[in-house]
Design a protein around this motif. Structure first.
Motif, PDB file in Angstrom:
ATOM      1  N   PRO A 160      -5.412  -6.584  -8.012  1.00  0.00           N
ATOM      2  CA  PRO A 160      -4.968  -5.743  -6.892  1.00  0.00           C
ATOM      3  C   PRO A 160      -5.338  -4.283  -7.115  1.00  0.00           C
ATOM      4  CG  PRO A 160      -3.119  -6.327  -8.296  1.00  0.00           C
ATOM      5  CD  PRO A 160      -4.279  -7.125  -8.782  1.00  0.00           C
ATOM      6  N   ALA A 161      -5.480  -3.551  -6.014  1.00  0.00           N
ATOM      7  CA  ALA A 161      -5.787  -2.128  -6.105  1.00  0.00           C
ATOM      8  C   ALA A 161      -4.604  -1.391  -6.718  1.00  0.00           C
ATOM      9  CB  ALA A 161      -6.096  -1.567  -4.725  1.00  0.00           C
ATOM     10  N   SER A 162      -4.874  -0.299  -7.413  1.00  0.00           N
ATOM     11  CA  SER A 162      -3.823   0.433  -8.117  1.00  0.00           C
ATOM     12  C   SER A 162      -2.794   1.053  -7.177  1.00  0.00           C
ATOM     13  CB  SER A 162      -4.446   1.515  -8.999  1.00  0.00           C
ATOM     14  OG  SER A 162      -5.172   2.445  -8.200  1.00  0.00           O
ATOM     15  N   ASN A 163      -3.187   1.350  -5.927  1.00  0.00           N
ATOM     16  CA  ASN A 163      -2.230   1.924  -4.979  1.00  0.00           C
ATOM     17  C   ASN A 163      -1.676   0.875  -4.019  1.00  0.00           C
ATOM     18  OD1 ASN A 163      -4.663   1.649  -3.558  1.00  0.00           O
ATOM     19  ND2 ASN A 163      -4.158   3.325  -2.170  1.00  0.00           N
ATOM     20  N   GLY A 164      -1.777  -0.399  -4.403  1.00  0.00           N
ATOM     21  CA  GLY A 164      -1.173  -1.477  -3.628  1.00  0.00           C
ATOM     22  C   GLY A 164      -2.110  -2.108  -2.616  1.00  0.00           C
ATOM     23  N   GLU A 165      -1.551  -3.060  -1.873  1.00  0.00           N
ATOM     24  CA  GLU A 165      -2.352  -3.867  -0.957  1.00  0.00           C
ATOM     25  C   GLU A 165      -1.675  -3.982   0.403  1.00  0.00           C
ATOM     26  OE1 GLU A 165      -3.952  -7.443  -3.724  1.00  0.00           O
ATOM     27  OE2 GLU A 165      -1.789  -7.111  -3.789  1.00  0.00           O
TER      28      GLU A 165
ATOM     29  N   ARG B  65       0.837  -1.186   0.000  1.00  0.00           N
ATOM     30  CA  ARG B  65       0.000   0.000   0.000  1.00  0.00           C
ATOM     31  C   ARG B  65       0.879   1.245   0.000  1.00  0.00           C
ATOM     32  NH1 ARG B  65      -5.020   1.066   2.156  1.00  0.00           N
ATOM     33  NH2 ARG B  65      -5.588  -1.027   1.479  1.00  0.00           N
ATOM     34  N   ALA B  66       0.569   2.177  -0.885  1.00  0.00           N
ATOM     35  CA  ALA B  66       1.374   3.390  -1.028  1.00  0.00           C
ATOM     36  C   ALA B  66       0.466   4.573  -1.330  1.00  0.00           C
ATOM     37  CB  ALA B  66       2.402   3.209  -2.149  1.00  0.00           C
ATOM     38  N   PRO B  67       0.938   5.808  -1.131  1.00  0.00           N
ATOM     39  CA  PRO B  67       0.122   6.997  -1.420  1.00  0.00           C
ATOM     40  C   PRO B  67       0.126   7.375  -2.891  1.00  0.00           C
ATOM     41  CG  PRO B  67       2.214   7.661  -0.474  1.00  0.00           C
ATOM     42  CD  PRO B  67       2.191   6.158  -0.425  1.00  0.00           C
ATOM     43  N   TRP B  68       0.589   6.489  -3.745  1.00  0.00           N
ATOM     44  CA  TRP B  68       0.588   6.727  -5.186  1.00  0.00           C
ATOM     45  C   TRP B  68       0.067   5.481  -5.902  1.00  0.00           C
ATOM     46  CZ3 TRP B  68       5.394   6.366  -2.583  1.00  0.00           C
ATOM     47  CH2 TRP B  68       6.043   5.135  -2.747  1.00  0.00           C
ATOM     48  N   GLU B  69      -0.135   5.579  -7.191  1.00  0.00           N
ATOM     49  CA  GLU B  69      -0.556   4.420  -7.976  1.00  0.00           C
ATOM     50  C   GLU B  69       0.676   3.712  -8.526  1.00  0.00           C
ATOM     51  OE1 GLU B  69      -3.389   5.277 -10.986  1.00  0.00           O
ATOM     52  OE2 GLU B  69      -4.963   5.853  -9.554  1.00  0.00           O
ATOM     53  N   HIS B  70       0.717   2.395  -8.360  1.00  0.00           N
ATOM     54  CA  HIS B  70       1.797   1.596  -8.926  1.00  0.00           C
ATOM     55  C   HIS B  70       1.568   1.429 -10.427  1.00  0.00           C
ATOM     56  CE1 HIS B  70       3.317   0.595  -4.950  1.00  0.00           C
ATOM     57  NE2 HIS B  70       2.095   0.271  -4.580  1.00  0.00           N
ATOM     58  N   PRO B  71       2.630   1.192 -11.193  1.00  0.00           N
ATOM     59  CA  PRO B  71       2.447   0.982 -12.635  1.00  0.00           C
ATOM     60  C   PRO B  71       1.510  -0.186 -12.935  1.00  0.00           C
ATOM     61  CG  PRO B  71       4.752   1.359 -12.129  1.00  0.00           C
ATOM     62  CD  PRO B  71       4.052   1.208 -10.811  1.00  0.00           C
ATOM     63  N   THR B  72       0.628  -0.010 -13.894  1.00  0.00           N
ATOM     64  CA  THR B  72      -0.301  -1.065 -14.299  1.00  0.00           C
ATOM     65  C   THR B  72       0.442  -2.084 -15.149  1.00  0.00           C
ATOM     66  OG1 THR B  72      -2.121   0.511 -14.317  1.00  0.00           O
ATOM     67  CG2 THR B  72      -2.458  -1.543 -15.517  1.00  0.00           C
ATOM     68  N   PRO B  73       0.239  -3.381 -14.908  1.00  0.00           N
ATOM     69  CA  PRO B  73       0.917  -4.388 -15.734  1.00  0.00           C
ATOM     70  C   PRO B  73       0.410  -4.347 -17.173  1.00  0.00           C
ATOM     71  CG  PRO B  73      -0.718  -5.422 -14.324  1.00  0.00           C
ATOM     72  CD  PRO B  73      -0.618  -3.996 -13.878  1.00  0.00           C
ATOM     73  N   PRO B  74       1.153  -4.923 -18.107  1.00  0.00           N
ATOM     74  CA  PRO B  74       0.730  -4.903 -19.508  1.00  0.00           C
ATOM     75  C   PRO B  74      -0.557  -5.679 -19.715  1.00  0.00           C
ATOM     76  CG  PRO B  74       2.551  -6.418 -19.204  1.00  0.00           C
ATOM     77  CD  PRO B  74       2.408  -5.663 -17.922  1.00  0.00           C
ATOM     78  N   ASP B  75      -1.382  -5.207 -20.641  1.00  0.00           N
ATOM     79  CA  ASP B  75      -2.615  -5.926 -20.953  1.00  0.00           C
ATOM     80  C   ASP B  75      -2.390  -6.816 -22.175  1.00  0.00           C
ATOM     81  OD1 ASP B  75      -2.712  -4.248 -23.194  1.00  0.00           O
ATOM     82  OD2 ASP B  75      -4.152  -2.886 -22.281  1.00  0.00           O
ATOM     83  N   ILE B  76      -3.432  -7.515 -22.565  1.00  0.00           N
ATOM     84  CA  ILE B  76      -3.332  -8.493 -23.646  1.00  0.00           C
ATOM     85  C   ILE B  76      -2.936  -7.846 -24.969  1.00  0.00           C
ATOM     86  CG2 ILE B  76      -5.748  -8.403 -24.353  1.00  0.00           C
ATOM     87  CD1 ILE B  76      -3.858 -11.667 -23.825  1.00  0.00           C
ATOM     88  N   LYS B  77      -3.322  -6.586 -25.184  1.00  0.00           N
ATOM     89  CA  LYS B  77      -2.974  -5.904 -26.431  1.00  0.00           C
ATOM     90  C   LYS B  77      -1.478  -5.640 -26.515  1.00  0.00           C
ATOM     91  CE  LYS B  77      -7.450  -3.615 -27.052  1.00  0.00           C
ATOM     92  NZ  LYS B  77      -8.164  -2.306 -27.140  1.00  0.00           N
ATOM     93  N   ILE B  78      -0.864  -5.322 -25.371  1.00  0.00           N
ATOM     94  CA  ILE B  78       0.580  -5.091 -25.341  1.00  0.00           C
ATOM     95  C   ILE B  78       1.336  -6.414 -25.446  1.00  0.00           C
ATOM     96  CG2 ILE B  78       2.493  -4.281 -23.891  1.00  0.00           C
ATOM     97  CD1 ILE B  78       0.587  -2.199 -22.724  1.00  0.00           C
ATOM     98  N   LEU B  79       0.811  -7.456 -24.796  1.00  0.00           N
ATOM     99  CA  LEU B  79       1.517  -8.733 -24.717  1.00  0.00           C
ATOM    100  C   LEU B  79       1.409  -9.579 -25.981  1.00  0.00           C
ATOM    101  CD1 LEU B  79       0.542  -9.723 -21.075  1.00  0.00           C
ATOM    102  CD2 LEU B  79       2.812  -9.018 -21.867  1.00  0.00           C
TER     103      LEU B  79
END
Length: 271
Positions: free
Chosen positions: A139-144, A108-122
């Motif tokens: 997972p939530a964008s700002n961590g767990e 958990r952090a006060p910022w958003e973590h990078p989103t993993p690649p989606d199927i279009k990128i992969l």
């Protein structure tokens, strides 16, 4: 019904750093394959580990019938030597299902973590990805918090097992490629062995290490949690370098915002 779950950690990867004040991530490489700083490829050592892993997995008994993976590049790169061989032989359904429910853990952090690649990128980077499969638990964008990680993994595994149990072809085995913290949580969920201290060094997760869980009861009403025995705890006997880069919940692999004690009135789940 699914009788055996194989879980493997990705092989040795390149690194990244994060500024804990700004939340800005920086990859150790000039550019990662997907352009995401927290999505580095394997090192040359990791590539060799993935080949040794493939030699083992392609001859394992019972054989692999379905394959799931975290969306991160390093997991798919780890699986590639294995799935290339299996799919060429007409095994494992010929598809990899990308599931964010078994993806990386960021605290958990006060910022958003990078989103993993989606199927279009992969898809341009890896063949044989299941284009129709969609993740349900993410997972939530700002961590767990740690409790949230375990809950996410429990829900994801329940979804995976339930989906495969209802598969008309009735596969008996599934291989999942994931990450250190997620693998530890998976071991606790599947066996129901949740320690009082989440930092306890219980389930192992060496790079390219293989864990094996065998179902205890075929009663679908029993659910996933606590219904599996651990027969292999991150086995690395097939790797020339043996067990390497073990990890447990102490935040030494990347930025992780751990509470000193369960926060926000939440308790560590008893699985």
């Amino acid at each position: 019904m699914i009788e055996v779950i194989y879980i493997v950690r990705h092989a040795f990867r390149a690194n990244w750093t994060v500024d804990p004040q700004t939340g800005i991530y920086t990859a150790s490489l000039a550019k990662t394959p997907t352009g995401i700083p927290t999505d580095p490829p394997l090192t040359s050592k990791g590539v060799e580990q993935s080949k040794e892993l493939a030699e083992h997995l392609c001859n394992i008994e019972p054989p692999i019938e379905r394959v799931y993976s975290s969306p991160f590049y390093r997991c798919l790169q780890t699986l590639k030597p294995t799935t290339d061989r299996l799919f060429l032989e007409g095994k494992a359904k010929g598809k990899i299902r990308i599931d964010r429910g078994v993806g990386e853990f960021f605290g958990r952090a006060p910022w958003e973590h990078p989103t993993p690649p989606d199927i279009k990128i992969l898809s341009p980077l890896f063949k044989n990805l299941d284009q129709e499969y969609a993740s349900v638990y993410m997972p939530a964008s700002n961590g767990e918090m740690i409790v949230e990680l375990h809950e996410r993994v429990r829900n994801a595994l329940d979804h995976i097992v339930t989906t495969l149990d209802s598969d008309p072809e009735q596969p008996k085995t599934v291989l999942i490629c994931s990450h250190a913290a997620t693998i530890i949580a998976a071991g606790r969920v599947l066996t129901g062995q949740m320690p009082e201290d989440p930092d306890e060094d219980d389930f192992q997760c060496f790079t390219a290490g293989l864990s094996k869980y065998v179902r205890k009861s075929s009663d679908p009403n029993k659910g996933v949690a606590g219904n599996w025995d651990c027969e292999l705890n991150s086995d690395t006997s097939y790797l020339s370098g043996g067990a390497e880069r073990g990890w447990h919940f102490n935040g030494d692999e990347s930025f992780v915002a751990f509470p000193d004690a369960p926060a926000e009135g939440k308790e560590i789940p008893k699985l």
